[in-house]
Write an enzyme that holds these catalytic residues in place. Structure first.
Site, mmCIF file in Angstrom:
data_model
loop_
_atom_site.group_PDB
_atom_site.id
_atom_site.type_symbol
_atom_site.label_atom_id
_atom_site.label_comp_id
_atom_site.label_asym_id
_atom_site.label_seq_id
_atom_site.Cartn_x
_atom_site.Cartn_y
_atom_site.Cartn_z
ATOM 1 N N GLU A 1 2.732 6.489 6.204
ATOM 2 C CA GLU A 1 2.813 5.084 5.842
ATOM 3 C C GLU A 1 1.666 4.321 6.486
ATOM 4 O O GLU A 1 1.130 4.723 7.524
ATOM 5 C CB GLU A 1 4.150 4.495 6.278
ATOM 6 N N SER B 1 6.512 -1.346 -8.409
ATOM 7 C CA SER B 1 7.894 -1.763 -8.137
ATOM 8 C C SER B 1 7.955 -2.687 -6.925
ATOM 9 O O SER B 1 8.731 -3.638 -6.901
ATOM 10 C CB SER B 1 8.773 -0.529 -7.899
ATOM 11 N N ARG C 1 -3.018 -7.659 -3.658
ATOM 12 C CA ARG C 1 -3.058 -7.064 -4.997
ATOM 13 C C ARG C 1 -2.332 -7.928 -6.024
ATOM 14 O O ARG C 1 -2.710 -7.969 -7.194
ATOM 15 C CB ARG C 1 -2.479 -5.650 -4.964
ATOM 16 N N TYR D 1 -6.686 2.722 -14.488
ATOM 17 C CA TYR D 1 -5.419 2.473 -13.798
ATOM 18 C C TYR D 1 -5.683 1.627 -12.559
ATOM 19 O O TYR D 1 -6.649 1.882 -11.806
ATOM 20 C CB TYR D 1 -4.750 3.784 -13.384
ATOM 21 N N ASN E 1 -0.558 -1.290 -1.414
ATOM 22 C CA ASN E 1 0.339 -2.373 -1.006
ATOM 23 C C ASN E 1 -0.069 -3.016 0.311
ATOM 24 O O ASN E 1 0.459 -4.067 0.689
ATOM 25 C CB ASN E 1 1.790 -1.880 -0.934
ATOM 26 N N GLU F 1 -1.748 8.290 -3.194
ATOM 27 C CA GLU F 1 -1.626 9.002 -4.462
ATOM 28 C C GLU F 1 -1.954 8.116 -5.650
ATOM 29 O O GLU F 1 -2.198 8.613 -6.762
ATOM 30 C CB GLU F 1 -0.211 9.583 -4.603
#
Length: 380
Positions: A157, A215, A223, A262, A267, A276
């Site tokens: 993380e 999500s 972002r 894409y 985050n 990823e």
């Protein structure tokens, strides 16, 4: 008439002659062992060689035999390396993986992974996923452990979503995560040289220009602010919980490969935090548009012409216009995939890859080590 004993001068000549003869014999024993016609060979002449000369010959023969035996001794096979044991203290996020995969997947031999805490004293290393330590920290601080056992701080993380372990600044010996300066570096993915087993790259069919799956929505994230302005100037196919458009895992590859670009927006933005969100599009034939650490960080692990960085544009609108132009120029678009002639993108297996490469690291580096103030290193 009584004969006279040899004079001192004459005796010296005799001794000198014997020494020269022995020296000559020894010389040929060392340098001409196949020449048996010289005195003092393996069939010594007693009227010429003294006992000392014969002892030299005997020692030489014995040493030669020992050397020959040493040369023919077979070294221990590298297939029988001492076993390294890595104890997984917590399954990362509760997700289990194959404990017998280090050799078959990564080519790392004689590595035994276990989650049996009863083998704590036998473990060479213990891997701790710091997100799962929680209230167990006081008990870990009080534990007695083998002096040569390594405790590994493991996390994938970003610092924004990782806990600081107050009081455990000197608890760990090694680190393993996406940071290039960690002891056991495990990125979220890699580009590896193409092999004969890999299929030649073929451009997937495209029917979408820009896509984003998200999500975790937070209005304070950079972002989100960028996307709100960017989407005013170009159509974006949105998926995920935020857009009330969930993707079935079986359909993920199909959806991703159908997009030309894409939005690989992280985050949180931290040094080397490249997830990823970048490697999955690259693996499936889609160009990532990245928002994260500086371009220099990306270029250390992927080719500079394989992605688009939002920081290369003055405004979100400028980026949108650039993507529209690329959509109309197939030759320019396909240049983003030049790297596919030589490399393929691979995603890392969370937890499993860390444990196996911890094992590999321990075999190569057995010296003392400690991480001085892991919090300062990771959160600064």
């Amino acid at each position: 008439m009584t004969s006279k004993a040899p004079s001192g001068h004459f005796r010296h000549l005799i001794i000198a002659g014997v020494l020269v003869t022995c020296f000559t014999a020894i010389f040929y024993i060392y340098y001409k062992p196949s020449m048996s016609w010289m005195p003092c060979t393996d069939k010594p002449q007693p009227d010429v060689c003294t006992e000392a000369c014969l002892n030299v010959i005997a020692n030489k023969t014995e040493n030669t035999q020992e050397k020959m035996q040493a040369v023919t001794t077979v070294e221990p096979s590298k297939d029988h390396l001492p076993e390294i044991v890595v104890l997984i203290w917590y399954w990362p996020f509760g997700e289990h993986f194959d404990l017998n995969s280090c050799e078959s997947i990564y080519g790392i031999k004689s590595c035994r992974l276990t989650d049996d805490r009863g083998q704590f004293d036998q473990a060479h290393a213990v891997m701790f996923h710091i997100r799962d330590i929680g209230g167990d920290l006081p008990s870990l601080l009080a534990m007695s452990r083998p002096p040569r056992q390594k405790w590994v701080w493991m996390d994938m993380e970003s610092p924004t979503y990782s806990p600081k372990l107050i009081g455990a600044e000197d608890l760990f010996n090694l680190t393993s995560n996406f940071r290039r300066d960690s002891d056991i570096w495990i990125p979220y993915g890699r580009l590896v040289e193409i092999s004969d087993e890999d299929e030649p790259f073929q451009m997937p069919q495209k029917d979408k220009l820009v896509c984003w799956i998200v999500s975790h929505w937070n209005d304070n994230h950079r972002r989100v602010g960028f996307f709100n302005e960017f989407s005013k100037h170009i159509n974006v196919e949105g998926y995920g919980r935020h857009f009330n458009r969930l993707i079935d895992p079986q359909d993920y590859n199909k959806v991703m490969s159908s997009c030309k670009f894409y939005l690989s927006f992280e985050n949180s933005i931290h040094k080397y935090y490249i997830t990823e969100k970048v490697f999955n599009p690259m693996r499936l034939g889609t160009v990532p548009v990245v928002l994260g650490p500086p371009r220099e960080n990306y270029e250390e692990i992927i080719p500079k012409d394989s992605f688009i960085h939002v920081d290369d544009f003055q405004t979100p609108q400028e980026l949108a216009e650039h993507l529209k132009a690329l959509d109309q120029n197939q030759e320019m678009y396909e240049r983003f995939f030049s790297w596919r002639k030589d490399y393929v993108a691979k995603s890392s297996v969370f937890g499993q890859e860390h444990a196996c490469y911890i094992c590999d690291h321990l075999r190569k580096f057995r010296s003392f080590s400690i991480v001085k103030d892991v919090n300062k290193w990771y959160f600064s």
